[in-house]
Design an enzyme around this catalytic site. Structure first.
Site, PDB file in Angstrom:
ATOM      1  N   ALA A  61       0.837  -1.202   0.000  1.00  0.00           N
ATOM      2  CA  ALA A  61       0.000   0.000   0.000  1.00  0.00           C
ATOM      3  C   ALA A  61       0.871   1.252   0.000  1.00  0.00           C
ATOM      4  O   ALA A  61       1.959   1.269   0.574  1.00  0.00           O
ATOM      5  CB  ALA A  61      -0.916   0.005   1.216  1.00  0.00           C
ATOM      6  N   GLY A 102       0.605  -5.683  -0.022  1.00  0.00           N
ATOM      7  CA  GLY A 102      -0.223  -5.693  -1.214  1.00  0.00           C
ATOM      8  C   GLY A 102       0.540  -6.070  -2.468  1.00  0.00           C
ATOM      9  O   GLY A 102      -0.037  -6.604  -3.423  1.00  0.00           O
ATOM     10  N   GLU A 105       0.392  -9.718  -2.494  1.00  0.00           N
ATOM     11  CA  GLU A 105      -0.987 -10.123  -2.798  1.00  0.00           C
ATOM     12  C   GLU A 105      -1.289  -9.950  -4.283  1.00  0.00           C
ATOM     13  O   GLU A 105      -1.979 -10.781  -4.887  1.00  0.00           O
ATOM     14  CB  GLU A 105      -1.962  -9.316  -1.934  1.00  0.00           C
ATOM     15  CG  GLU A 105      -1.890  -9.721  -0.456  1.00  0.00           C
ATOM     16  CD  GLU A 105      -2.751  -8.871   0.450  1.00  0.00           C
ATOM     17  OE1 GLU A 105      -3.538  -9.440   1.226  1.00  0.00           O
ATOM     18  OE2 GLU A 105      -2.630  -7.632   0.391  1.00  0.00           O
ATOM     19  N   GLU A 125       1.659  -6.933   7.491  1.00  0.00           N
ATOM     20  CA  GLU A 125       0.541  -6.154   8.031  1.00  0.00           C
ATOM     21  C   GLU A 125       0.371  -6.291   9.543  1.00  0.00           C
ATOM     22  O   GLU A 125      -0.090  -5.362  10.211  1.00  0.00           O
ATOM     23  CB  GLU A 125      -0.763  -6.558   7.327  1.00  0.00           C
ATOM     24  CG  GLU A 125      -0.889  -6.075   5.895  1.00  0.00           C
ATOM     25  CD  GLU A 125      -0.182  -6.971   4.884  1.00  0.00           C
ATOM     26  OE1 GLU A 125      -0.283  -6.711   3.682  1.00  0.00           O
ATOM     27  OE2 GLU A 125       0.486  -7.942   5.311  1.00  0.00           O
TER      28      GLU A 125
END
Length: 697
Positions: A61, A102, A105, A125
């Site tokens: 992010a 992310g 991901e 995270e």
């Protein structure tokens, strides 16, 4: 440009380009989505490669958007990953350098993944109080197996790509590519261009020989290790869902957990600390491109516990150090201590023997000030007395080369006065290391009135190199940390007079989450240190009242662990704090002398008086400009004083409680006849923010 699009033969290459770590901000996500659409519409394109520019595939992010509506704006990360999965042409993630959060991901949503050796792969995270929120808990177990994935998700720690690629049965990486990653990824994409059906991670099953037993074992372990933090246990729940639920149901479950955690005080505290650490390095009037002075050699005055600990930081970073002492035996003791500390690390497997020898080879010693004149920076770590500092800095001024940085490790003394002992005050700065200096993360960088901007920038960069969290402080007695801790300690003393025992105060504060209560901390640091400072206060600030219990303790010779007796008793060779009948009798006798009838004090009052004392003094530091921002104060306390991380620091905790409630509590404390009513007058900044319904943040 947040992402570029290029054609290489039959392969379209989408390159994330959002420095420094290719954060997946809205503009980047949109550009990737546009690239996917463009590639699908082009009949000449048979496959797609997604990679990252510069020194990262993607760090996840974009922190500039964290918690803002932009983070959820379409295409959000979940939508983008679904676009990748539904792409009619194979999408290959070319992973290198950094692939985290992310970014990982997104890679897991691709049909194939290739990687360069040495890439750091992680879902971190949990370190900000969350679980992965874009399928990480559902996809990673499917490609790495239950155990490896759960360990990565619960710890948040990075693992090298070559290690992951070597695991038996792993499906994270289809190929490890040495040499030119992009060329290798394009060649791989060309090979798989016509293979159908396109493989999707969501179609894989989670594997483990005894999954139920392992999940229960993990849950018990996590519960024991992370009692103040809900996220690690929720990671276990989410990963279990990858095993027990259909993929789409698992995704919904993951998102529900992620959203709920986002609003917990622990998550807010961890996110606050995350941003606070980054903010601390930014100094408003010192541009980031300020030219730095070259520091290739360090000199340290004093080979005691502090000097030796400071030296280890630089030796470990590969910077040569010369230590100066007045007597040969002092140097010998200092070098022996450094060697012993390194040997302990080798024994624990934390340091390779060859690195230990390399570090020691960088260490030199001398008894002669003239021998350190060529050092680029000198750090004074001598006794905390202004006359002693004066003698040292006058000698340094005479021998150090022009442009050398002259640093003092003082914990309370006036850096401007110390700078005035030289003809080069612009080169003088405070570097307040915390003991043990080779372990503690905090470095208070004290900016004098005449400290040059390039000196400040150089020391901040050097602090980062030796892996310290650097916080800038202005000049005042005690700077940020010690000026605040004095008020905390005063309150602890008053609590003893009113009816508490040392162990009751320590127990309440430790239950709140502090690593150590004030009296155990005093015994560890040495009660004579505080005694020395108080004696100076009695002359300089006679109006400031202290409990006499700490002085009486020191008059008994009870300086703490080093003398085998302090607020507690200690057995030889052990650090266990044993309640002392002698101390309790001393406190009781003192109460009688003061005419104080002891009362029952609640744990809540103990915690509030100690913590809100920090908050009020912190507000004064902000008003005076000694601290640049409230979050800097929090970083000082999180990294230097054992303040509980899940509370976010004293100023963050005050915001969580509500400043109005803090002020109301302070008014109650001001009515206590044994307390310091003048101190509990809210600092003007605190009073104003509370009245306006605002917070420090």
């Amino acid at each position: 440009m947040s992402a570029s699009y290029e054609i290489h033969g039959p392969v379209a290459v989408i390159t994330l380009n959002n420095p420094p770590v290719n954060g997946l901000g809205h503009a980047t996500r949109s550009a990737v989505a546009e690239g996917l659409e463009k590639a699908q519409a082009d009949d000449s394109v048979r496959a797609i490669v997604i990679t990252g520019a510069g020194k990262a595939f993607s760090g996840g992010a974009d922190i500039k958007e964290f918690g803002s509506p932009k983070a959820l704006a379409e295409p959000n990360l979940l939508s983008l990953i679904r676009l990748v999965e539904l792409c009619s042409k194979p999408v290959v993630a070319a992973v290198h350098s950094v692939c985290m959060g992310g970014g990982l991901e997104l890679a897991l949503g691709c049909h194939y993944r290739v990687a360069a050796p040495g890439a750091n792969v992680a879902l971190p995270e949990v370190k900000i109080g969350l679980i992965p929120g874009a399928g990480g808990t559902q996809r990673l177990p499917r490609v790495l197996g239950l155990e490896t994935a759960l360990n990565m998700i619960v710890s948040g720690e990075p693992v090298k790509s070559e290690l992951l690629a070597s695991l038996p049965g792993q499906k994270l990486f289809d190929k490890l590519i040495d040499g030119d990653l992009l060329a290798g990824a394009i060649a791989f994409a060309t090979e798989v261009a016509d293979k159908r059906p396109l493989p999707l991670v969501r179609h894989l099953k989670v594997t483990h020989p005894n999954p139920d037993a392992y999940v229960q074992f993990a849950r018990n372990t996590v519960k024991a290790m992370s009692k103040h933090f809900p996220a690690p246990a929720k990671c276990v729940d989410a990963v279990e869902a990858a095993m027990t639920k259909k993929f789409d149901d698992g995704m919904v479950f993951e998102r529900e957990i992620f959203t709920a955690l986002m609003f917990t005080p622990e998550c807010k505290a961890l996110r606050h600390a995350f941003f606070a650490e980054r903010a601390a390095s930014k100094i408003p009037d010192v541009p980031e491109d300020t030219p730095l002075r070259e520091v290739k050699k360090i000199a340290i005055i004093g080979a005691g516990t502090m000097g030796g600990g400071i030296a280890m930081n630089f030796l470990t970073a590969g910077i040569p150090v010369v230590m100066l002492e007045m007597k040969p035996e002092a140097l010998e003791r200092g070098v022996a201590t450094i060697r012993k500390n390194y040997e302990a690390q080798v024994k624990k497997g934390k340091l390779k023997p060859e690195k230990f020898e390399a570090n020691m080879a960088l260490l030199g010693t001398t008894l002669d000030y003239a021998a350190i004149g060529d050092a680029d920076m000198v750090i004074e770590a001598v006794f905390e007395d202004m006359e002693v500092k004066k003698a040292v800095f006058e000698k340094l001024d005479a021998v150090m080369k022009p442009g050398a940085i002259l640093a003092t490790n003082t914990s309370t003394l006036d850096v401007n006065r110390i700078a005035a002992f030289t003809k080069r005050p612009q080169d003088v700065i405070g570097t307040h290391f915390f003991s043990p200096a080779n372990v503690m993360k905090l470095l208070e960088v004290v900016r004098g009135e005449q400290t040059a901007k390039d000196v400040l920038a150089t020391v901040m960069a050097l602090g980062k190199k030796i892996r310290k969290t650097c916080v800038v402080a202005g000049v005042c007695d005690g700077f940020i940390g010690n000026r605040m801790i004095e008020q905390y300690s005063r309150q602890a003393g008053f609590l003893l007079e009113e009816g508490c025992t040392p162990q009751q105060v320590d127990r309440a504060v430790e239950k709140f989450g502090f690593a150590m209560g004030p009296f155990r901390m005093g015994d560890l640091a040495g009660n004579d240190v505080g005694w020395y400072i108080r004696k100076r206060r009695y002359v300089e600030k006679p109006e400031l009242r202290y409990s006499k219990t700490a002085d009486l303790l020191c008059e008994m010779g009870r300086f703490g662990q080093k003398t085998g007796a302090g607020w507690y008793d200690y057995q030889a060779g052990k650090r266990d704090a044993i309640p002392s009948a002698v101390v309790e009798q001393m406190i009781e006798d003192h109460r009688q002398t003061m005419g104080i009838t002891p009362r029952q004090v609640s744990d809540e009052e103990i915690v509030q008086r100690l913590v809100f004392a920090l908050v009020n003094e912190g507000a004064r530091l902000l008003e005076e400009g000694i601290a640049l921002r409230a979050s800097d104060i929090d970083m000082v306390y999180l990294t230097g004083y054992g303040f509980p991380l899940h509370r976010g620091g004293p100023m963050c905790y005050a915001d969580t409680v509500g400043l109005y409630n803090v002020v109301q509590a302070m008014k109650r404390f001001a009515r206590n006849p044994n307390d310091d009513a003048a101190f509990w007058q809210p600092a003007p900044l605190l009073a104003r923010l509370a009245a306006e319904g605002k917070s420090f943040s």
